[in-house]
Design an enzyme around this catalytic site. Sequence first.
Site, mmCIF file in Angstrom:
data_model
loop_
_atom_site.group_PDB
_atom_site.id
_atom_site.type_symbol
_atom_site.label_atom_id
_atom_site.label_comp_id
_atom_site.label_asym_id
_atom_site.label_seq_id
_atom_site.Cartn_x
_atom_site.Cartn_y
_atom_site.Cartn_z
ATOM 1 N N HIS A 1 20.769 -34.511 -12.271
ATOM 2 C CA HIS A 1 19.894 -35.162 -11.116
ATOM 3 C C HIS A 1 18.426 -35.025 -11.208
ATOM 4 O O HIS A 1 17.892 -35.263 -10.206
ATOM 5 C CB HIS A 1 20.492 -34.778 -9.946
ATOM 6 C CG HIS A 1 21.987 -35.309 -9.730
ATOM 7 N ND1 HIS A 1 22.488 -36.482 -9.623
ATOM 8 C CD2 HIS A 1 23.075 -34.269 -9.561
ATOM 9 C CE1 HIS A 1 23.771 -36.511 -9.548
ATOM 10 N NE2 HIS A 1 24.290 -35.089 -9.712
ATOM 11 N N CYS B 1 0.860 -1.271 0.034
ATOM 12 C CA CYS B 1 -0.082 0.016 -0.098
ATOM 13 C C CYS B 1 0.804 1.228 -0.060
ATOM 14 O O CYS B 1 1.834 1.334 0.481
ATOM 15 C CB CYS B 1 -0.861 0.008 1.291
ATOM 16 S SG CYS B 1 -1.723 -1.462 1.504
ATOM 17 N N TRP C 1 -3.489 -2.673 -1.230
ATOM 18 C CA TRP C 1 -3.082 -3.841 -1.491
ATOM 19 C C TRP C 1 -3.666 -4.826 -0.632
ATOM 20 O O TRP C 1 -3.654 -4.981 0.524
ATOM 21 C CB TRP C 1 -1.319 -4.199 -1.534
ATOM 22 C CG TRP C 1 -1.210 -5.482 -1.668
ATOM 23 C CD1 TRP C 1 -1.010 -6.503 -0.770
ATOM 24 C CD2 TRP C 1 -0.535 -6.102 -2.771
ATOM 25 N NE1 TRP C 1 -0.670 -7.742 -1.290
ATOM 26 C CE2 TRP C 1 -0.221 -7.382 -2.639
ATOM 27 C CE3 TRP C 1 -0.341 -5.628 -4.269
ATOM 28 C CZ2 TRP C 1 0.329 -8.212 -3.489
ATOM 29 C CZ3 TRP C 1 0.279 -6.246 -4.853
ATOM 30 C CH2 TRP C 1 0.696 -7.754 -4.646
ATOM 31 N N GLU D 1 18.583 -15.767 -10.414
ATOM 32 C CA GLU D 1 17.917 -14.463 -10.556
ATOM 33 C C GLU D 1 17.263 -14.159 -12.006
ATOM 34 O O GLU D 1 16.390 -13.516 -12.103
ATOM 35 C CB GLU D 1 19.036 -13.334 -10.399
ATOM 36 C CG GLU D 1 18.943 -11.889 -10.821
ATOM 37 C CD GLU D 1 17.574 -11.448 -9.775
ATOM 38 O OE1 GLU D 1 17.158 -12.114 -8.816
ATOM 39 O OE2 GLU D 1 17.241 -10.387 -10.074
ATOM 40 N N GLU E 1 8.541 -13.344 -12.912
ATOM 41 C CA GLU E 1 8.031 -12.102 -12.457
ATOM 42 C C GLU E 1 7.241 -11.272 -13.642
ATOM 43 O O GLU E 1 6.261 -10.676 -13.290
ATOM 44 C CB GLU E 1 8.914 -11.137 -11.629
ATOM 45 C CG GLU E 1 9.600 -11.457 -10.331
ATOM 46 C CD GLU E 1 10.298 -10.382 -9.603
ATOM 47 O OE1 GLU E 1 11.279 -10.089 -10.110
ATOM 48 O OE2 GLU E 1 9.841 -9.667 -8.931
ATOM 49 N N LYS F 1 13.516 -13.365 -12.751
ATOM 50 C CA LYS F 1 13.181 -11.913 -13.415
ATOM 51 C C LYS F 1 12.214 -12.264 -14.387
ATOM 52 O O LYS F 1 11.183 -11.849 -14.849
ATOM 53 C CB LYS F 1 14.440 -11.314 -14.102
ATOM 54 C CG LYS F 1 15.344 -10.467 -13.490
ATOM 55 C CD LYS F 1 14.994 -9.183 -13.067
ATOM 56 C CE LYS F 1 14.122 -9.201 -11.789
ATOM 57 N NZ LYS F 1 14.615 -9.231 -10.554
ATOM 58 N N ASN G 1 -1.491 1.384 6.406
ATOM 59 C CA ASN G 1 -0.601 0.036 5.660
ATOM 60 C C ASN G 1 -0.530 -0.651 7.008
ATOM 61 O O ASN G 1 -0.025 -0.272 8.135
ATOM 62 C CB ASN G 1 0.777 0.537 5.460
ATOM 63 C CG ASN G 1 0.566 1.477 3.987
ATOM 64 O OD1 ASN G 1 -0.402 1.667 3.336
ATOM 65 N ND2 ASN G 1 1.771 2.199 3.528
ATOM 66 N N GLY G 2 -0.465 -2.138 6.827
ATOM 67 C CA GLY G 2 -0.456 -2.949 7.751
ATOM 68 C C GLY G 2 -1.274 -4.014 8.190
ATOM 69 O O GLY G 2 -2.497 -3.875 7.254
ATOM 70 N N ARG H 1 4.577 0.292 -6.142
ATOM 71 C CA ARG H 1 4.594 -0.414 -5.269
ATOM 72 C C ARG H 1 3.384 -1.630 -5.222
ATOM 73 O O ARG H 1 3.331 -2.645 -4.475
ATOM 74 C CB ARG H 1 4.031 0.316 -3.896
ATOM 75 C CG ARG H 1 5.124 1.043 -3.504
ATOM 76 C CD ARG H 1 4.789 2.027 -2.263
ATOM 77 N NE ARG H 1 4.455 1.507 -1.357
ATOM 78 C CZ ARG H 1 5.214 0.931 -0.318
ATOM 79 N NH1 ARG H 1 6.467 0.948 -0.336
ATOM 80 N NH2 ARG H 1 4.692 0.521 0.796
ATOM 81 N N LYS I 1 6.318 -3.882 -4.774
ATOM 82 C CA LYS I 1 7.732 -3.598 -4.720
ATOM 83 C C LYS I 1 8.314 -3.862 -3.371
ATOM 84 O O LYS I 1 9.481 -4.008 -3.077
ATOM 85 C CB LYS I 1 7.694 -2.278 -5.166
ATOM 86 C CG LYS I 1 9.292 -1.598 -5.234
ATOM 87 C CD LYS I 1 9.992 -2.025 -6.113
ATOM 88 C CE LYS I 1 11.489 -1.956 -6.335
ATOM 89 N NZ LYS I 1 12.298 -2.829 -6.933
HETATM 90 C C1 AGP Z 1 12.718 -8.615 -7.311
HETATM 91 O O1 AGP Z 1 12.468 -8.622 -8.563
HETATM 92 C C2 AGP Z 1 11.539 -8.906 -6.493
HETATM 93 N N1 AGP Z 1 10.453 -7.821 -6.791
HETATM 94 C C3 AGP Z 1 11.532 -9.353 -5.068
HETATM 95 O O2 AGP Z 1 11.967 -10.787 -4.888
HETATM 96 C C4 AGP Z 1 12.545 -8.300 -4.106
HETATM 97 O O3 AGP Z 1 13.723 -8.533 -4.432
HETATM 98 C C5 AGP Z 1 12.149 -9.119 -2.770
HETATM 99 O O4 AGP Z 1 10.726 -8.729 -2.496
HETATM 100 C C6 AGP Z 1 13.027 -8.196 -1.684
HETATM 101 O O5 AGP Z 1 12.754 -7.064 -1.566
HETATM 102 P P1 AGP Z 1 13.760 -6.072 -0.650
HETATM 103 O O6 AGP Z 1 15.009 -5.968 -1.591
HETATM 104 O O7 AGP Z 1 13.210 -4.516 -0.908
HETATM 105 O O8 AGP Z 1 13.979 -6.663 0.596
#
Ligand code: AGP
Length: 618
Positions: free
Chosen positions: A514, A2, A78, A491, A498, A495, A104-105, A27, A613
């Site tokens: 394996h 949020c 959110w 990674e 996502e 990417k 938020n929370g 976000r 985010k």
């Molecule tokens: C990255 O592409 C992601 N959106 C996600 O994995 C992110 O890296 C993860 O949520 C950790 O976020 P932070 O680095 O803000 O702690």
Amino acid sequence: MCGIIGYIGPREAAPIILNGLRRLEYRGYDSAGIAVLGAGGISIQRAIGKLSNLEAQIQPAMGNPASPVQTGIGHTRWATHGAPSERNAHPHVSADGNVAVVHNGIVENFAELRRELQAEGVVFHSDTDTETIVHLVDRYLRAGQTFEQAAHAAIAQLRGAQAIVLMSAQEPGTLIAARVGNAGGVSIGLGNADGEMFVASDIPGILEHTRRIIFLDSHDVAVVRPGQVQIRRLNGEPVNRTPQIIAWDPVSAEKGEYRHFMQKEIYEQARAITDTLRGRVDFETGAVTLEDLSLSPQEANRLQRVYTVACGTSAHSGLIGKFLIERLARISVEVDYGSEFRYRDPMIGAHCAALGITQSGETADTLAAMQEARQKGALVWSIVNAIGSQAQRTSDGHILMRAGPEIGVASTKAFTTSVVDQYLLACYLGRQRFADSTAGAAHAHDLACLPSLVSRVLEPNPLYDDLANLFHHCEHFLYLGRGINYPVALEGALKLKEISYIHAEGYPAGEMKHGPIALIDEQMPVVCIAVQDVVYDKMISQIEQVKARNGIVIAVATEGDTLIPGKADYVLWVPDAPALLTPVLTAIPLQRLAYHLAIRRGCDVDQPRNLAKSVTVE
Ligand code: AGP
């Protein structure tokens, strides 16, 4: 997750708040709303879906043109409690409509509070936990308390981590902002003129107006009025928080000539790495200075183990850091997901350091893991991008990524800068432990060359479009890497999934035989990171095994390698570099590949579905 924006000042509040919310869209959210104090009281607009839906229903002059000061709050939601819907969107208001809240929370004891309020005759109009907050404030206002007292009394009853902003029709020109725990930040922006004040969950939302920011600590409650902020702890004790001047350039939070933030952030990596090195490395002597983290040689020698805790991309960066710190500082490193660390009763204590890596500095799982390490007596460090974030402020030492605002949900420049920061940390620790200046000078030289090597990987290359055209229909990809490039395979796969929603697996190449080898057929693109390092021959043999099963090999390889074009179907080249720095280079073609595939599939790369985010819930 949020986003919150608040405004007090002489200008029309709604456009400023909407603009701020737009800057926080990255976000992730499912609905949005705004409350502005008008001549006849608080008026609220809320809408499901994108901000443009909300914008379309905003009345001109929602505020009170007769008043010298305009007041408003806005929110992107959110969903946690209650489905994404207009009735569950924030702001929520009290029964008489005189108090509004954005939040938020999670109010963990909301069910119990709700029952209590319902027994008093309160009617709820949403399924949210947030609505309990505004009815609690109203309860204390009706009992004769001031707005500030009522806010304190209500917030003190909430369990869980919260960021809350309240406004009252009875007190025009006042916002009350509170932070309890790690549900994301709350910052107060001090405007430049006319007593203008801003409140934001994330500073990119208000950077265009001010760079003078006060960050609230957990249990701070701020009463914000034109030109002034008074902060008390939740127990009533007054406290002073000094404004910080944020070095981030407001333009860096704009897309500029780029089509997407993610694209811009990929292309910013050479600059971001230069920034993260700036002033920290003496390229003559190799000495590394980390301005906010220091250890004496004795302390460095007493250090027995580093526990890296992080999530997602930051965890992958930590896996690379393990290689760097173990190699350059000869300290053993364990890497854990923030969400797992606490649940294995980790053997961490004095003479250990916990290193939290987090772009946002607000990831709840990472913060909780850092807290666990602190309670067990370890030194707590962080590598963070968001200045003033909880991770930075609660660490014994920190290293700023200096990547600038990262808006795209898919992390790119925070990944590469955090790898470079771990390289710096490794050099620093190594030097403190072994006082070896010869090795230090060589590493400094390698770092000095890195930004220009990164620029080369970012040069235009039509192959990315070709690959996107060829493979956008694929539903599965496999990524293989070994040694220090194995985390890059993880990674690259993250990417891709996502932003393109293609299922992708990252695997240590040696493990392919394996199990995952069973997946390979003529439909399966396999991205193989095969730079010329100590595991190069092994990677070539993996590529041969993929080809023997008719898999499609897209290799990331070292420029000048004459063998690989004969083995792989397609090659993405990176310049030759010292082995320990290759992940910074090999990650970039994988970011670009994911970006091009996602665009070709018509995906929203900056705001992929279901993702936020900064993940401020556990
Ligand atoms: C990255 O592409 C992601 N959106 C996600 O994995 C992110 O890296 C993860 O949520 C950790 O976020 P932070 O680095 O803000 O702690």
